[in-house]
Enzyme design. Structure first.
Site, PDB file in Angstrom:
ATOM      1  N   TYR A   1      42.934  73.582  43.511  1.00  0.00           N
ATOM      2  CA  TYR A   1      41.601  73.284  44.307  1.00  0.00           C
ATOM      3  C   TYR A   1      41.946  71.925  45.434  1.00  0.00           C
ATOM      4  O   TYR A   1      41.224  71.663  45.795  1.00  0.00           O
ATOM      5  CB  TYR A   1      40.926  72.942  43.081  1.00  0.00           C
ATOM      6  CG  TYR A   1      41.133  71.860  42.179  1.00  0.00           C
ATOM      7  CD1 TYR A   1      41.207  70.631  42.633  1.00  0.00           C
ATOM      8  CD2 TYR A   1      41.609  72.682  41.319  1.00  0.00           C
ATOM      9  CE1 TYR A   1      41.845  69.608  41.604  1.00  0.00           C
ATOM     10  CE2 TYR A   1      42.001  70.962  40.736  1.00  0.00           C
ATOM     11  CZ  TYR A   1      42.506  69.865  40.036  1.00  0.00           C
ATOM     12  OH  TYR A   1      42.965  69.203  39.328  1.00  0.00           O
TER      13      TYR A   1
ATOM     14  N   ARG B   1      45.517  61.135  42.124  1.00  0.00           N
ATOM     15  CA  ARG B   1      46.952  61.489  40.924  1.00  0.00           C
ATOM     16  C   ARG B   1      47.845  63.133  41.746  1.00  0.00           C
ATOM     17  O   ARG B   1      47.260  63.565  42.707  1.00  0.00           O
ATOM     18  CB  ARG B   1      46.950  62.497  39.839  1.00  0.00           C
ATOM     19  CG  ARG B   1      45.499  62.886  39.563  1.00  0.00           C
ATOM     20  CD  ARG B   1      45.081  63.726  38.532  1.00  0.00           C
ATOM     21  NE  ARG B   1      44.051  64.260  38.549  1.00  0.00           N
ATOM     22  CZ  ARG B   1      43.448  65.993  38.890  1.00  0.00           C
ATOM     23  NH1 ARG B   1      44.377  65.868  39.689  1.00  0.00           N
ATOM     24  NH2 ARG B   1      42.407  66.221  39.197  1.00  0.00           N
TER      25      ARG B   1
ATOM     26  N   HIS C   1      45.237  67.886  36.247  1.00  0.00           N
ATOM     27  CA  HIS C   1      44.436  66.644  36.002  1.00  0.00           C
ATOM     28  C   HIS C   1      44.968  66.876  34.478  1.00  0.00           C
ATOM     29  O   HIS C   1      45.344  65.484  33.765  1.00  0.00           O
ATOM     30  CB  HIS C   1      42.846  67.635  35.249  1.00  0.00           C
ATOM     31  CG  HIS C   1      42.272  66.567  34.091  1.00  0.00           C
ATOM     32  ND1 HIS C   1      41.685  65.814  34.421  1.00  0.00           N
ATOM     33  CD2 HIS C   1      41.852  67.299  32.765  1.00  0.00           C
ATOM     34  CE1 HIS C   1      40.765  65.463  33.052  1.00  0.00           C
ATOM     35  NE2 HIS C   1      41.481  66.344  32.315  1.00  0.00           N
TER      36      HIS C   1
END
Length: 369
Positions: free
Chosen positions: A282, A270, A274
């Site tokens: 990260y 992706r 999220h």
């Protein structure tokens, strides 16, 4: 029994894939029927990407509330199986599966009404934005509790088998959800009863912010299928539309004709966090850049042009048509009325004339026994 398509071990580096098709590239023949199929798939993939991109921008403009879970970069893992599914096949998605709805043919205007939680969405604005569901195409609304769709899809597949119906259930998770008990219990049951089901693990390497290597002792999660006695397949380039098409055609044929379930793990990525409230710091920048270079949309476009399946004029016409469709859909959503607060209570209590469907199902079970 479980197998791997490539022999690759799980690594976060994308594979080299200049030519689409993976292990199927030599046997994949562009017949007239195939070309028609690929043109249809292209429209679904392009529409999914453009809807997704517009929904991200609308959220950042503050035009609807909640958050948004973009699937840009991993369209193949949802559009391909949904495109191949029949209307009455069951779809059990997670929260990042816009492509399932588009592939199943839900009108675009209702997708936008859902993210705006307006009264014109199918649930009349009750659920969280982006939790897409549409009963007309047999797609459930995903729950925010990960992996709860897995036993539901398994139950649908059991129902198909008990009633002798040649439908297939599709179930989608990310790699993080495979650590849940729901996942393992369902696969164990499915393996015992040889149910008509296709499980998809969309491995985008991060369960929210937790990398796969510290989330699972065995990152080759398709190997888990062997423990349950079902077929396991690894697609190490889940951004390859042709490879995915061939793998799903085999899995669906197997399920629909009594051959039992398949667990497909597709490596993908992706592009964004999220959700839209996650900056995804990260992840290393160079890792993101390498995967963005394997964007499934332009790779598929290049394949279609190179093999004379479509012309650039045909593609441009589709893009223009899609943009007009999206503009109309945004207007429909923004002009739709808000739902009254009491709509949230409508399905809390059963009406007096309610007939419990489980009672009807129990009769079928009793007959089978």
């Amino acid at each position: 029994m479980a197998k791997k398509d490539t022999g690759d071990t799980a690594v976060k580096e994308p594979v080299e894939a200049a030519t689409l098709g993976g292990p199927y590239r030599d046997s994949f023949k562009l017949t007239p029927k195939r070309k028609e199929q690929l043109r249809g798939l292209y429209r679904v993939m392009r529409l999914t990407r453009d809807i997704d991109d517009r929904m991200r921008k609308l959220f950042r403009q503050g035009r609807y509330y909640g958050t948004y879970f973009s699937q840009i970069g991993q369209e193949c893992t949802t559009t391909v199986p949904a495109f191949l599914a029949e209307k009455d096949d069951f779809i059990g998605p997670s929260h990042r599966e816009l492509g399932c709805m588009v592939g199943k043919g839900v009108p675009t205007k209702y997708l936008f009404a859902q993210v705006y939680t307006k009264s014109t969405s199918q649930d009349r604005g009750v659920m969280h934005p982006v939790f897409f569901g549409w009963t007309d195409v047999r797609q459930i609304t995903p729950c925010t509790c990960l992996a709860t769709q897995v036993p539901l899809a398994t139950g649908a597949a059991l129902s198909y088998k008990m009633r002798g119906i040649k439908n297939v259930a599709f179930c989608f998770t990310g790699e993080g959800a495979t650590s849940k008990g729901d996942f393992h219990e369902s696969l164990n049951f499915c393996g015992i009863h040889r149910l008509p089901l296709v499980y998809t693990i969309q491995n985008n390497w991060y369960a929210e912010s937790v990398p796969l290597e510290i989330q699972s002792g065995n990152p080759n999660q398709e190997q888990r299928a062997e423990g349950y006695g079902i077929e396991g397949v690894r697609v190490s380039d889940g951004n390859d539309a042709i490879w995915m098409l061939c793998v799903y055609e085999e899995a669906i044929e197997r399920a629909r004709n009594g051959g039992g379930p398949t667990l497909i793990m597709a490596d993908t990525y992706r592009w964004y966090g999220h959700s839209e409230i996650d900056p995804a710091t990260y992840r290393p920048d160079d890792e993101l850049k390498r995967w963005m270079a394997l964007d499934p949309i332009p790779r598929f476009e290049a394949y279609l042009l190179e093999n004379k399946v479509m012309t650039s004029d045909e593609m441009n016409a589709i893009k223009a048509e899609i943009q007009a469709e999206i503009e109309d859909a945004v207007k429909f959503a923004e002009d739709s009325p808000e739902s009254p607060a009491e709509v949230c209570l409508e399905n809390v209590y059963a009406p007096d004339d309610f007939v419990n469907p489980l009672s009807e199902f129990d009769k079928v079970v009793a007959k089978e026994i």
